[in-house]
Design a protein around this motif. Sequence first.
Motif, PDB file in Angstrom:
ATOM      1  N   ALA A   1       0.822  -1.225   0.000  1.00  0.00           N
ATOM      2  CA  ALA A   1       0.000   0.000   0.000  1.00  0.00           C
ATOM      3  C   ALA A   1       0.849   1.266   0.000  1.00  0.00           C
ATOM      4  N   HIS A   2       2.099   1.186   0.458  1.00  0.00           N
ATOM      5  CA  HIS A   2       2.965   2.380   0.516  1.00  0.00           C
ATOM      6  C   HIS A   2       3.574   2.700  -0.848  1.00  0.00           C
ATOM      7  N   GLN A   3       3.457   1.797  -1.807  1.00  0.00           N
ATOM      8  CA  GLN A   3       4.079   1.998  -3.121  1.00  0.00           C
ATOM      9  C   GLN A   3       3.293   3.040  -3.930  1.00  0.00           C
ATOM     10  N   PRO A   4       3.920   3.667  -4.945  1.00  0.00           N
ATOM     11  CA  PRO A   4       3.153   4.501  -5.879  1.00  0.00           C
ATOM     12  C   PRO A   4       2.129   3.644  -6.618  1.00  0.00           C
ATOM     13  N   ILE A   5       1.042   4.249  -7.019  1.00  0.00           N
ATOM     14  CA  ILE A   5      -0.084   3.504  -7.601  1.00  0.00           C
ATOM     15  C   ILE A   5       0.339   2.459  -8.636  1.00  0.00           C
ATOM     16  N   PRO A   6       1.149   2.793  -9.639  1.00  0.00           N
ATOM     17  CA  PRO A   6       1.468   1.787 -10.679  1.00  0.00           C
ATOM     18  C   PRO A   6       2.182   0.567 -10.130  1.00  0.00           C
ATOM     19  N   PHE A   7       2.806   0.677  -8.958  1.00  0.00           N
ATOM     20  CA  PHE A   7       3.519  -0.468  -8.373  1.00  0.00           C
ATOM     21  C   PHE A   7       2.627  -1.282  -7.447  1.00  0.00           C
ATOM     22  N   ARG A   8       1.368  -0.818  -7.258  1.00  0.00           N
ATOM     23  CA  ARG A   8       0.464  -1.550  -6.353  1.00  0.00           C
ATOM     24  C   ARG A   8      -0.231  -2.675  -7.120  1.00  0.00           C
ATOM     25  N   GLU A   9       0.611  -3.586  -7.587  1.00  0.00           N
ATOM     26  CA  GLU A   9       0.193  -4.782  -8.334  1.00  0.00           C
ATOM     27  C   GLU A   9       1.101  -5.918  -7.881  1.00  0.00           C
ATOM     28  N   GLY A  10       0.749  -7.156  -8.272  1.00  0.00           N
ATOM     29  CA  GLY A  10       1.650  -8.276  -8.018  1.00  0.00           C
ATOM     30  C   GLY A  10       2.911  -8.142  -8.855  1.00  0.00           C
ATOM     31  N   ALA A  11       4.024  -8.706  -8.409  1.00  0.00           N
ATOM     32  CA  ALA A  11       5.270  -8.664  -9.193  1.00  0.00           C
ATOM     33  C   ALA A  11       4.984  -9.183 -10.603  1.00  0.00           C
ATOM     34  N   ASN A  12       4.183 -10.214 -10.709  1.00  0.00           N
ATOM     35  CA  ASN A  12       3.428 -10.532 -11.937  1.00  0.00           C
ATOM     36  C   ASN A  12       2.110 -11.097 -11.445  1.00  0.00           C
ATOM     37  N   PRO A  13       1.074 -11.182 -12.297  1.00  0.00           N
ATOM     38  CA  PRO A  13      -0.259 -11.578 -11.814  1.00  0.00           C
ATOM     39  C   PRO A  13      -0.271 -12.944 -11.127  1.00  0.00           C
ATOM     40  N   GLY A  14       0.671 -13.828 -11.482  1.00  0.00           N
ATOM     41  CA  GLY A  14       0.743 -15.140 -10.836  1.00  0.00           C
ATOM     42  C   GLY A  14       1.094 -15.019  -9.370  1.00  0.00           C
ATOM     43  N   PHE A  15       1.913 -14.027  -9.008  1.00  0.00           N
ATOM     44  CA  PHE A  15       2.271 -13.818  -7.598  1.00  0.00           C
ATOM     45  C   PHE A  15       1.011 -13.541  -6.774  1.00  0.00           C
ATOM     46  N   HIS A  16       0.143 -12.698  -7.336  1.00  0.00           N
ATOM     47  CA  HIS A  16      -1.065 -12.312  -6.589  1.00  0.00           C
ATOM     48  C   HIS A  16      -1.943 -13.519  -6.311  1.00  0.00           C
ATOM     49  N   GLU A  17      -1.952 -14.439  -7.259  1.00  0.00           N
ATOM     50  CA  GLU A  17      -2.792 -15.638  -7.089  1.00  0.00           C
ATOM     51  C   GLU A  17      -2.140 -16.662  -6.164  1.00  0.00           C
ATOM     52  N   ALA A  18      -0.832 -16.515  -5.938  1.00  0.00           N
ATOM     53  CA  ALA A  18      -0.120 -17.553  -5.191  1.00  0.00           C
ATOM     54  C   ALA A  18      -0.123 -17.317  -3.684  1.00  0.00           C
ATOM     55  N   VAL A  19      -0.279 -16.069  -3.234  1.00  0.00           N
ATOM     56  CA  VAL A  19      -0.077 -15.745  -1.823  1.00  0.00           C
ATOM     57  C   VAL A  19      -1.002 -16.556  -0.913  1.00  0.00           C
TER      58      VAL A  19
END
Length: 627
Positions: free
Chosen positions: A370-388
């Motif tokens: 949440a502390h990152q600038p908006i464009p960085f508030r994503e998964g490192a790649n979309p697979g990361f977001h699904e893996a957590v």
Amino acid sequence: VLFSVPTHCQKKNESEGVIFLEEYDTRAKELQNRAVIAGWNYQTNLTEENAKKQVELNLEVAKFAKEVATDAAEYDWENFSNATVKRLFGMITTLGTAALEDEEKLEELNNLLSEMEEIYSTGKACEYDNPETCLDLNPGLEDCMAESTDYDRLLFCWEGWRDAAGRRLGDLYSKFVDLSNEAVVADGWSDTGEYWRSWYETADFQQQLENIYQELQPLYQNLHAYVRRKLINTYGAEMVNAEGPIPAHLLGNMWAQTWGNIYNLVIPFPNKPSIDVTDEMVRQGYDALRMFNLSDQFFREMGQIPMPDSFWDRTMFVRPDDRDVVCHASAWDFYLDNDVRIKMCTKVNQEDLVTVHHEMGHIEYFLQYAHQPIPFREGANPGFHEAVGDLLALSVSTPAHLNKIGLLPELVDDPEVDINFLMQMALEKIAFLPFGYLIDQWRWRVFDGSITPDKYNEEWWKLRTQYQGIVPPVPRNPDKDFDAGSKYHVPANTPYIRYFVSFVIQFQFHEAMCNLSGFAGALHKCDASAGPMKETAGSKLAEMLRMGKSQPWPEAFEVLTGRRDMSASAILQYFAPLIDWLEKQNENETLGWNNGWTPPYDCEGTGGFMCLDGSRCVRPADRCDGI
Ligand SMILES: CC(=O)N[C@@H](CC(=O)O)C(=O)NC[C@H](CC1(C(=O)N[C@@H](Cc2ccc(O)cc2)C(=O)O)CCCC1)C(=O)O
Ligand SMILES: [Zn+2]
């Protein structure tokens, strides 16, 4: 009159660029927040008015994105020295579908999306003999697919859903494809698929995926052959062929994407203590809130961020009975004031307990970056977001952990119980791999034009049979059926390869967490929270998650795993004991399914009727056109 010599447009410099980015971030945060609120309001109350508001906000976001990209072009950003500032400029000048210049077309694109979402979320299948009694997908039809073992009842639910959703989406979807492609072409992409793949920043991404799939295919074929044999025992040899593809409606799931619900039909050692905790959850009076608390507790135990108070006030835990909602579970980032929420029509069972962890994994990632600038508030790649979430669920799902939290009364250390457990996990994780891989194989070819609308369904089933070894239980009508549309992510336009990537890397993350936590024992028995150094593991995970998309994903990957590449080695190591066991079980089986077999089909038995010329069986929903 003297020529007005154009002032040479001196590109703005890096320090001006930094100020520009700060102003951008403040405005983007506020606008994103309003857009997500509009999306949330629509999905939790599917009214025409909310659909309009959501489209309005989406158009405002696209307009803002175009303005920003135009302003950003005044900066000499390709020559800036700071890598982070350059990366941010590169991201905000990438528009995707927002690049569509024509306002009306952009509005049509967004209207198509909300219309497809509404059709999918309100689809119902009505009983042949009583059209007033209709089943929603969630819970009615999903429960039917999960619980019934009656061949024809399953067929009613399977085909009824495709009549209700898929069939009504075909034309809308092909229109959507054209508009989406027109939009991304304006942003310099060849088609939507190329734009989607760019998020992985990996030149040979498709080759890497194919290599990993080839490594995993033998294990899938062994699981398929074993399950097919068990289904012959249940449904008989004329309904399931020992060397052919499996009828698609017999795998316990509307899309045959995970097979956990037929565990009781395939369990290797039935006389051992159960490892399925659904009954125990019901017996102990679990409700959705308790399931969410259990998950939050585990994330805390692993050193992650607790759910904020507002999460508990604003999350939708169960299906409301007074309005239409999108029941498909999802996690939401509102970008302001740590406002994060889950929307889920939770059922009290083990499958949904895993899903709660999956959704909470998204929430954790939102909170960590949440502390990152908006464009960085994503998964490192979309697979990361699904893996957590799945990563933590791998520890929670172990019999040892379930026993520790009181959901598994009896814990025995027995190699046959191990095989039962690994079978249950394989029905979720291995069965899913071909499905996770094929959805975007199909969609990328739809977007690049090599699959034309008249071939949507034929090519869909070619891939479904080629990769999953399943076959439709009833003939498909090439003009009317659009079975890809019966799967949420297609009308919802949510990319899917992220799940295949997740199912591979979550085991690499699990292996890393288990090593870092100092857990001693086999990978499939590892509960990272039982490791003596669980804090080390947790803080490494948090460090990776905090990075968001601030650097290319191998940098983040390396923080937790020490490696920079996806590899099937961890998932194969996890399932090693089961691989040996399956190979022995399948000594007399034929691996694969390419004998062209199709299921027998009793038209009248399934509530349909033959056309007068005997041409084919049709549903009451169809007519024998002109016959
Ligand atoms: C605002 C918004 O949309 N947010 C995104 C998240 C984000 O992008 O930030 C989001 O919440 N997407 C919803 C989607 C829901 C689920 C899903 O669709 N899963 C796949 C594949 C799968 C299957 C088995 C499995 O164990 C894990 C995954 C399926 O069911 O086919 C349903 C069940 C689990 C996850 C999700 O959470 O990924
Ligand atoms: Zn997810």
